[in-house]
Design a protein around this motif. Structure first.
Motif, PDB file in Angstrom:
ATOM      1  N   GLY A  82       0.782  -1.231   0.000  1.00 12.33           N
ATOM      2  CA  GLY A  82       0.000   0.000   0.000  1.00 12.33           C
ATOM      3  C   GLY A  82       0.814   1.282   0.000  1.00 12.33           C
ATOM      4  O   GLY A  82       0.274   2.352   0.222  1.00 12.33           O
ATOM      5  N   ASP A  83       2.102   1.174  -0.249  1.00  9.32           N
ATOM      6  CA  ASP A  83       2.970   2.358  -0.259  1.00  9.32           C
ATOM      7  C   ASP A  83       2.956   3.055  -1.618  1.00  9.32           C
ATOM      8  O   ASP A  83       2.848   2.417  -2.646  1.00  9.32           O
ATOM      9  CB  ASP A  83       4.426   1.969   0.026  1.00  9.32           C
ATOM     10  CG  ASP A  83       4.707   1.746   1.497  1.00  9.32           C
ATOM     11  OD1 ASP A  83       3.917   2.206   2.338  1.00  9.32           O
ATOM     12  OD2 ASP A  83       5.732   1.115   1.800  1.00  9.32           O
ATOM     13  N   HIS A  84       3.103   4.368  -1.560  1.00  6.88           N
ATOM     14  CA  HIS A  84       3.318   5.181  -2.748  1.00  6.88           C
ATOM     15  C   HIS A  84       4.757   5.667  -2.733  1.00  6.88           C
ATOM     16  O   HIS A  84       5.349   5.856  -1.671  1.00  6.88           O
ATOM     17  CB  HIS A  84       2.400   6.407  -2.750  1.00  6.88           C
ATOM     18  CG  HIS A  84       0.972   6.070  -2.972  1.00  6.88           C
ATOM     19  ND1 HIS A  84       0.113   5.745  -1.938  1.00  6.88           N
ATOM     20  CD2 HIS A  84       0.240   6.015  -4.097  1.00  6.88           C
ATOM     21  CE1 HIS A  84      -1.090   5.504  -2.432  1.00  6.88           C
ATOM     22  NE2 HIS A  84      -1.036   5.669  -3.742  1.00  6.88           N
ATOM     23  N   LEU A  85       5.301   5.883  -3.899  1.00  8.55           N
ATOM     24  CA  LEU A  85       6.648   6.420  -4.045  1.00  8.55           C
ATOM     25  C   LEU A  85       6.587   7.526  -5.083  1.00  8.55           C
ATOM     26  O   LEU A  85       6.079   7.319  -6.184  1.00  8.55           O
ATOM     27  CB  LEU A  85       7.618   5.319  -4.493  1.00  8.55           C
ATOM     28  CG  LEU A  85       9.041   5.737  -4.845  1.00  8.55           C
ATOM     29  CD1 LEU A  85       9.771   6.273  -3.610  1.00  8.55           C
ATOM     30  CD2 LEU A  85       9.813   4.562  -5.443  1.00  8.55           C
ATOM     31  N   GLN A  86       7.068   8.708  -4.712  1.00  8.18           N
ATOM     32  CA  GLN A  86       7.149   9.840  -5.623  1.00  8.18           C
ATOM     33  C   GLN A  86       8.611  10.010  -6.002  1.00  8.18           C
ATOM     34  O   GLN A  86       9.468  10.128  -5.124  1.00  8.18           O
ATOM     35  CB  GLN A  86       6.621  11.107  -4.961  1.00  8.18           C
ATOM     36  CG  GLN A  86       5.135  11.100  -4.708  1.00  8.18           C
ATOM     37  CD  GLN A  86       4.688  10.228  -3.540  1.00  8.18           C
ATOM     38  OE1 GLN A  86       3.609   9.680  -3.589  1.00  8.18           O
ATOM     39  NE2 GLN A  86       5.477  10.080  -2.499  1.00  8.18           N
ATOM     40  N   THR A  87       8.910  10.014  -7.294  1.00 12.53           N
ATOM     41  CA  THR A  87      10.288  10.019  -7.746  1.00 12.53           C
ATOM     42  C   THR A  87      10.397  10.601  -9.146  1.00 12.53           C
ATOM     43  O   THR A  87       9.425  10.581  -9.904  1.00 12.53           O
ATOM     44  CB  THR A  87      10.868   8.590  -7.727  1.00 12.53           C
ATOM     45  OG1 THR A  87      12.217   8.601  -8.182  1.00 12.53           O
ATOM     46  CG2 THR A  87      10.050   7.637  -8.578  1.00 12.53           C
ATOM     47  N   THR A  88      11.581  11.066  -9.482  1.00 11.97           N
ATOM     48  CA  THR A  88      11.848  11.504 -10.850  1.00 11.97           C
ATOM     49  C   THR A  88      12.497  10.395 -11.664  1.00 11.97           C
ATOM     50  O   THR A  88      12.781  10.577 -12.840  1.00 11.97           O
ATOM     51  CB  THR A  88      12.752  12.755 -10.859  1.00 11.97           C
ATOM     52  OG1 THR A  88      13.971  12.459 -10.173  1.00 11.97           O
ATOM     53  CG2 THR A  88      12.060  13.940 -10.200  1.00 11.97           C
ATOM     54  N   ASP A  89      12.729   9.246 -11.053  1.00 15.64           N
ATOM     55  CA  ASP A  89      13.333   8.088 -11.721  1.00 15.64           C
ATOM     56  C   ASP A  89      12.275   6.994 -11.841  1.00 15.64           C
ATOM     57  O   ASP A  89      11.959   6.325 -10.857  1.00 15.64           O
ATOM     58  CB  ASP A  89      14.535   7.599 -10.921  1.00 15.64           C
ATOM     59  CG  ASP A  89      15.222   6.390 -11.531  1.00 15.64           C
ATOM     60  OD1 ASP A  89      14.725   5.843 -12.546  1.00 15.64           O
ATOM     61  OD2 ASP A  89      16.251   5.969 -10.975  1.00 15.64           O
ATOM     62  N   LEU A  90      11.745   6.823 -13.024  1.00 14.04           N
ATOM     63  CA  LEU A  90      10.658   5.869 -13.241  1.00 14.04           C
ATOM     64  C   LEU A  90      11.025   4.445 -12.845  1.00 14.04           C
ATOM     65  O   LEU A  90      10.177   3.672 -12.431  1.00 14.04           O
ATOM     66  CB  LEU A  90      10.214   5.923 -14.705  1.00 14.04           C
ATOM     67  CG  LEU A  90       9.000   5.099 -15.094  1.00 14.04           C
ATOM     68  CD1 LEU A  90       7.787   5.451 -14.241  1.00 14.04           C
ATOM     69  CD2 LEU A  90       8.677   5.295 -16.558  1.00 14.04           C
ATOM     70  N   THR A  91      12.287   4.086 -12.919  1.00 16.52           N
ATOM     71  CA  THR A  91      12.703   2.711 -12.610  1.00 16.52           C
ATOM     72  C   THR A  91      13.088   2.519 -11.141  1.00 16.52           C
ATOM     73  O   THR A  91      13.388   1.405 -10.731  1.00 16.52           O
ATOM     74  CB  THR A  91      13.900   2.297 -13.487  1.00 16.52           C
ATOM     75  OG1 THR A  91      15.026   3.124 -13.169  1.00 16.52           O
ATOM     76  CG2 THR A  91      13.570   2.427 -14.962  1.00 16.52           C
ATOM     77  N   GLU A  92      13.081   3.580 -10.349  1.00 12.23           N
ATOM     78  CA  GLU A  92      13.579   3.518  -8.982  1.00 12.23           C
ATOM     79  C   GLU A  92      12.924   2.433  -8.134  1.00 12.23           C
ATOM     80  O   GLU A  92      13.597   1.725  -7.403  1.00 12.23           O
ATOM     81  CB  GLU A  92      13.392   4.875  -8.293  1.00 12.23           C
ATOM     82  CG  GLU A  92      13.878   4.906  -6.865  1.00 12.23           C
ATOM     83  CD  GLU A  92      13.765   6.275  -6.232  1.00 12.23           C
ATOM     84  OE1 GLU A  92      14.261   6.422  -5.115  1.00 12.23           O
ATOM     85  OE2 GLU A  92      13.195   7.196  -6.836  1.00 12.23           O
ATOM     86  N   GLY A  93      11.638   2.298  -8.194  1.00  9.55           N
ATOM     87  CA  GLY A  93      10.969   1.348  -7.323  1.00  9.55           C
ATOM     88  C   GLY A  93      10.660  -0.003  -7.935  1.00  9.55           C
ATOM     89  O   GLY A  93      10.117  -0.878  -7.276  1.00  9.55           O
TER      90      GLY A  93
END
Length: 116
Positions: A82-93
């Motif tokens: 259920g976590d969200h991740l906000q990032t500028t790297d689309l592959t990060e998560g």
């Protein structure tokens, strides 16, 4: 996160500043909001009502479209926890089970530290 240490009690560490939002409205921009779901997990949303969750406040302004000196701010989601991740790297998560949801807007980039 708005505080580099708020994730420490949950096993998360700071990786530094990943992007910059604009503190004031600029042409072709909108506010994004910091939200919290009842289980205490934070996320960023374009929705003033935080998608039916609790709005903690305005996070800052992001551009509506791509342009010079901005990069996409992606919102990723992990359906297992259920976590969200906000990032500028689309592959990060991707290696941790996060999948693309949508682009929140466009932000001013900064150096992003390498994954540990």
């Amino acid at each position: 996160s708005l505080n580099s240490t708020e994730g420490f009690p949950y096993g998360y560490g700071s990786e530094g500043i990943g992007f910059h939002v604009f503190t004031n409205p600029i042409p072709n921009s909108h506010l994004i909001y910091r939200c919290i779901i009842p289980r205490g997990k934070h996320f960023i949303s374009n929705d003033v009502n935080c998608e039916g969750n609790i709005r903690e406040g305005a996070y800052g302004y992001v551009r509506n479209t791509d342009g010079p000196n901005v990069v996409p701010l992606y919102r990723l989601y992990n359906s297992k926890n259920g976590d969200h991740l906000q990032t500028t790297d689309l592959t990060e998560g991707s290696r941790f089970g996060y999948g693309f949801e949508f682009v929140l807007g466009y932000v001013s980039p900064t150096a992003i530290p390498k994954w540990r």
